[in-house]
Design a protein around this motif. Sequence first.
Motif, PDB file in Angstrom:
ATOM      1  N   TYR A  40     -57.158  -9.782  83.029  1.00 48.32           N
ATOM      2  CA  TYR A  40     -57.049  -9.878  81.580  1.00 48.32           C
ATOM      3  C   TYR A  40     -55.592 -10.137  81.222  1.00 48.32           C
ATOM      4  CZ  TYR A  40     -56.967  -8.563  76.668  1.00 48.32           C
ATOM      5  OH  TYR A  40     -56.787  -8.570  75.307  1.00 48.32           O
ATOM      6  N   TYR A  41     -55.395 -10.966  80.245  1.00 47.21           N
ATOM      7  CA  TYR A  41     -54.072 -11.113  79.653  1.00 47.21           C
ATOM      8  C   TYR A  41     -54.258 -11.023  78.147  1.00 47.21           C
ATOM      9  CZ  TYR A  41     -54.968 -15.832  78.000  1.00 47.21           C
ATOM     10  OH  TYR A  41     -55.490 -16.905  77.320  1.00 47.21           O
ATOM     11  N   CYS A  42     -53.214 -10.650  77.451  1.00 49.60           N
ATOM     12  CA  CYS A  42     -53.294 -10.477  76.007  1.00 49.60           C
ATOM     13  C   CYS A  42     -53.238 -11.851  75.333  1.00 49.60           C
ATOM     14  CB  CYS A  42     -52.147  -9.596  75.522  1.00 49.60           C
ATOM     15  SG  CYS A  42     -52.170  -9.369  73.735  1.00 49.60           S
ATOM     16  N   PRO A  43     -54.326 -12.273  74.692  1.00 52.29           N
ATOM     17  CA  PRO A  43     -54.356 -13.603  74.075  1.00 52.29           C
ATOM     18  C   PRO A  43     -53.751 -13.656  72.677  1.00 52.29           C
ATOM     19  CG  PRO A  43     -56.475 -12.555  73.801  1.00 52.29           C
ATOM     20  CD  PRO A  43     -55.625 -11.600  74.608  1.00 52.29           C
ATOM     21  N   TRP A  44     -53.496 -12.486  72.075  1.00 54.89           N
ATOM     22  CA  TRP A  44     -53.131 -12.454  70.657  1.00 54.89           C
ATOM     23  C   TRP A  44     -51.879 -13.229  70.298  1.00 54.89           C
ATOM     24  CZ3 TRP A  44     -56.985 -11.491  67.777  1.00 54.89           C
ATOM     25  CH2 TRP A  44     -57.989 -10.631  68.206  1.00 54.89           C
ATOM     26  N   PRO A  45     -50.817 -13.193  71.098  1.00 53.16           N
ATOM     27  CA  PRO A  45     -49.636 -13.974  70.699  1.00 53.16           C
ATOM     28  C   PRO A  45     -49.933 -15.476  70.579  1.00 53.16           C
ATOM     29  CG  PRO A  45     -49.032 -12.360  72.355  1.00 53.16           C
ATOM     30  CD  PRO A  45     -50.537 -12.344  72.256  1.00 53.16           C
ATOM     31  N   GLU A  46     -50.872 -15.968  71.378  1.00 50.13           N
ATOM     32  CA  GLU A  46     -51.234 -17.387  71.285  1.00 50.13           C
ATOM     33  C   GLU A  46     -52.204 -17.632  70.131  1.00 50.13           C
ATOM     34  OE1 GLU A  46     -52.424 -18.979  75.107  1.00 50.13           O
ATOM     35  OE2 GLU A  46     -50.944 -17.670  76.064  1.00 50.13           O
ATOM     36  N   PHE A  47     -53.124 -16.686  69.887  1.00 48.78           N
ATOM     37  CA  PHE A  47     -54.078 -16.840  68.790  1.00 48.78           C
ATOM     38  C   PHE A  47     -53.419 -16.683  67.429  1.00 48.78           C
ATOM     39  CE2 PHE A  47     -57.894 -15.259  71.491  1.00 48.78           C
ATOM     40  CZ  PHE A  47     -58.071 -16.528  72.013  1.00 48.78           C
ATOM     41  N   ARG A  48     -52.417 -15.813  67.359  1.00 47.98           N
ATOM     42  CA  ARG A  48     -51.777 -15.500  66.075  1.00 47.98           C
ATOM     43  C   ARG A  48     -50.257 -15.627  66.194  1.00 47.98           C
ATOM     44  NH1 ARG A  48     -54.446 -14.376  62.071  1.00 47.98           N
ATOM     45  NH2 ARG A  48     -53.030 -12.877  61.175  1.00 47.98           N
ATOM     46  N   PRO A  49     -49.749 -16.839  66.476  1.00 43.74           N
ATOM     47  CA  PRO A  49     -48.304 -17.009  66.678  1.00 43.74           C
ATOM     48  C   PRO A  49     -47.469 -16.734  65.422  1.00 43.74           C
ATOM     49  CG  PRO A  49     -49.389 -19.143  66.579  1.00 43.74           C
ATOM     50  CD  PRO A  49     -50.473 -18.109  66.601  1.00 43.74           C
ATOM     51  N   GLU A  50     -48.120 -16.751  64.271  1.00 43.01           N
ATOM     52  CA  GLU A  50     -47.392 -16.479  63.029  1.00 43.01           C
ATOM     53  C   GLU A  50     -47.057 -14.999  62.866  1.00 43.01           C
ATOM     54  OE1 GLU A  50     -51.770 -16.091  61.996  1.00 43.01           O
ATOM     55  OE2 GLU A  50     -50.571 -17.322  63.318  1.00 43.01           O
ATOM     56  N   VAL A  51     -47.677 -14.152  63.657  1.00 42.49           N
ATOM     57  CA  VAL A  51     -47.435 -12.710  63.579  1.00 42.49           C
ATOM     58  C   VAL A  51     -46.339 -12.346  64.578  1.00 42.49           C
ATOM     59  CG1 VAL A  51     -48.434 -10.416  63.842  1.00 42.49           C
ATOM     60  CG2 VAL A  51     -49.817 -12.279  62.896  1.00 42.49           C
ATOM     61  N   GLN A  52     -45.264 -11.810  64.068  1.00 47.99           N
ATOM     62  CA  GLN A  52     -44.141 -11.396  64.908  1.00 47.99           C
ATOM     63  C   GLN A  52     -44.178  -9.894  65.130  1.00 47.99           C
ATOM     64  OE1 GLN A  52     -41.903 -13.737  66.188  1.00 47.99           O
ATOM     65  NE2 GLN A  52     -43.481 -15.080  65.363  1.00 47.99           N
ATOM     66  N   THR A  53     -43.884  -9.475  66.359  1.00 44.04           N
ATOM     67  CA  THR A  53     -43.776  -8.041  66.600  1.00 44.04           C
ATOM     68  C   THR A  53     -42.489  -7.544  65.950  1.00 44.04           C
ATOM     69  OG1 THR A  53     -42.718  -8.435  68.723  1.00 44.04           O
ATOM     70  CG2 THR A  53     -45.090  -8.101  68.753  1.00 44.04           C
ATOM     71  N   LEU A  54     -42.586  -6.480  65.222  1.00 48.14           N
ATOM     72  CA  LEU A  54     -41.417  -5.919  64.548  1.00 48.14           C
ATOM     73  C   LEU A  54     -40.553  -5.176  65.562  1.00 48.14           C
ATOM     74  CD1 LEU A  54     -43.033  -4.474  61.290  1.00 48.14           C
ATOM     75  CD2 LEU A  54     -41.868  -6.668  61.601  1.00 48.14           C
ATOM     76  N   SER A  55     -39.266  -5.094  65.254  1.00 48.03           N
ATOM     77  CA  SER A  55     -38.371  -4.304  66.100  1.00 48.03           C
ATOM     78  C   SER A  55     -38.759  -2.829  65.959  1.00 48.03           C
ATOM     79  CB  SER A  55     -36.918  -4.508  65.681  1.00 48.03           C
ATOM     80  OG  SER A  55     -36.681  -3.888  64.424  1.00 48.03           O
ATOM     81  N   TRP A  56     -38.311  -2.026  66.899  1.00 47.66           N
ATOM     82  CA  TRP A  56     -38.642  -0.597  66.892  1.00 47.66           C
ATOM     83  C   TRP A  56     -38.218   0.052  65.570  1.00 47.66           C
ATOM     84  CZ3 TRP A  56     -41.658   2.565  69.448  1.00 47.66           C
ATOM     85  CH2 TRP A  56     -41.434   3.937  69.386  1.00 47.66           C
ATOM     86  N   GLU A  57     -37.053  -0.292  65.084  1.00 46.03           N
ATOM     87  CA  GLU A  57     -36.534   0.311  63.852  1.00 46.03           C
ATOM     88  C   GLU A  57     -37.364  -0.083  62.636  1.00 46.03           C
ATOM     89  OE1 GLU A  57     -34.579  -1.523  66.020  1.00 46.03           O
ATOM     90  OE2 GLU A  57     -33.871   0.268  67.039  1.00 46.03           O
ATOM     91  N   GLN A  58     -37.962  -1.267  62.650  1.00 47.03           N
ATOM     92  CA  GLN A  58     -38.753  -1.741  61.519  1.00 47.03           C
ATOM     93  C   GLN A  58     -40.183  -1.202  61.525  1.00 47.03           C
ATOM     94  OE1 GLN A  58     -38.137  -5.914  62.531  1.00 47.03           O
ATOM     95  NE2 GLN A  58     -37.206  -6.225  60.522  1.00 47.03           N
ATOM     96  N   ARG A  59     -40.613  -0.689  62.640  1.00 47.15           N
ATOM     97  CA  ARG A  59     -41.999  -0.240  62.767  1.00 47.15           C
ATOM     98  C   ARG A  59     -42.230   1.083  62.054  1.00 47.15           C
ATOM     99  NH1 ARG A  59     -45.023  -2.244  67.538  1.00 47.15           N
ATOM    100  NH2 ARG A  59     -43.939  -4.127  68.115  1.00 47.15           N
ATOM    101  N   ASP A  60     -43.443   1.240  61.567  1.00 43.42           N
ATOM    102  CA  ASP A  60     -43.835   2.492  60.939  1.00 43.42           C
ATOM    103  C   ASP A  60     -44.073   3.551  62.015  1.00 43.42           C
ATOM    104  OD1 ASP A  60     -43.882   1.335  58.345  1.00 43.42           O
ATOM    105  OD2 ASP A  60     -45.871   0.509  58.749  1.00 43.42           O
ATOM    106  N   PRO A  61     -43.676   4.804  61.761  1.00 46.46           N
ATOM    107  CA  PRO A  61     -43.950   5.880  62.737  1.00 46.46           C
ATOM    108  C   PRO A  61     -45.435   6.266  62.706  1.00 46.46           C
ATOM    109  CG  PRO A  61     -42.838   6.779  60.832  1.00 46.46           C
ATOM    110  CD  PRO A  61     -42.910   5.291  60.616  1.00 46.46           C
ATOM    111  N   ILE A  62     -46.233   5.354  63.259  1.00 51.24           N
ATOM    112  CA  ILE A  62     -47.686   5.499  63.245  1.00 51.24           C
ATOM    113  C   ILE A  62     -48.196   5.468  64.675  1.00 51.24           C
ATOM    114  CG2 ILE A  62     -49.860   4.329  62.641  1.00 51.24           C
ATOM    115  CD1 ILE A  62     -48.451   3.276  60.125  1.00 51.24           C
ATOM    116  N   ILE A  63     -49.171   6.336  64.942  1.00 48.12           N
ATOM    117  CA  ILE A  63     -49.932   6.279  66.185  1.00 48.12           C
ATOM    118  C   ILE A  63     -51.325   5.803  65.789  1.00 48.12           C
ATOM    119  CG2 ILE A  63     -50.817   7.515  68.175  1.00 48.12           C
ATOM    120  CD1 ILE A  63     -48.503   9.523  67.770  1.00 48.12           C
TER     121      ILE A  63
END
Length: 166
Positions: free
Chosen positions: A6-29
């Motif tokens: 298995y490989y994660c297909p999401w970056p190719e399916f949704r290239p417009e979505v950028q992963t946020l930096s750690w500091e920008q992320r919400d403290p959510i689990i």
Amino acid sequence: MRYLPYYCPWPEFRPEVQTLSWEQRDPIILSMPGDKDPSGRAMKSNFRTLSEKLPLSADKKWSFLMTWWAQWHENVPDVGKNIQLVRDCPEPWDLLCRVRAVAVITPFGYGFKTTILDGLAASCHVIVHPKLAKRLPPQIRQLCLVCDPSQDEDIQRLAGSLSIPP
């Protein structure tokens, strides 16, 4: 029989979505337990325990989200007061890219849960149950945070590990 990794297909399916930096992320689990199979039931139960115990150990205020799609059925589970249900999540990748951790805390299942690799690809901490961790490939296991929510020492260790970027 052939092995198909298995490989994660999401970056190719949704290239417009950028992963946020750690500091920008919400403290959510985040937990995405699936439906009412034994693995999903264990994830819901363990996530509820985590949501009740972690705030007592962590120095940071964490929020807890659980996906629960309405198309499964209208019988919404009782998840406790600390967990917010996300009833509409058309694109899980978008959510993974803005949270700090994803919890796959079920002792059930063989081989590999795709949510683990998706969480790692989204630069999240991935929390796994010790029994599941034993069945993961070593390269993946070393990237995960192992926690049995019923064990207070695991919660203490997790609280410290969650405070730093993965």
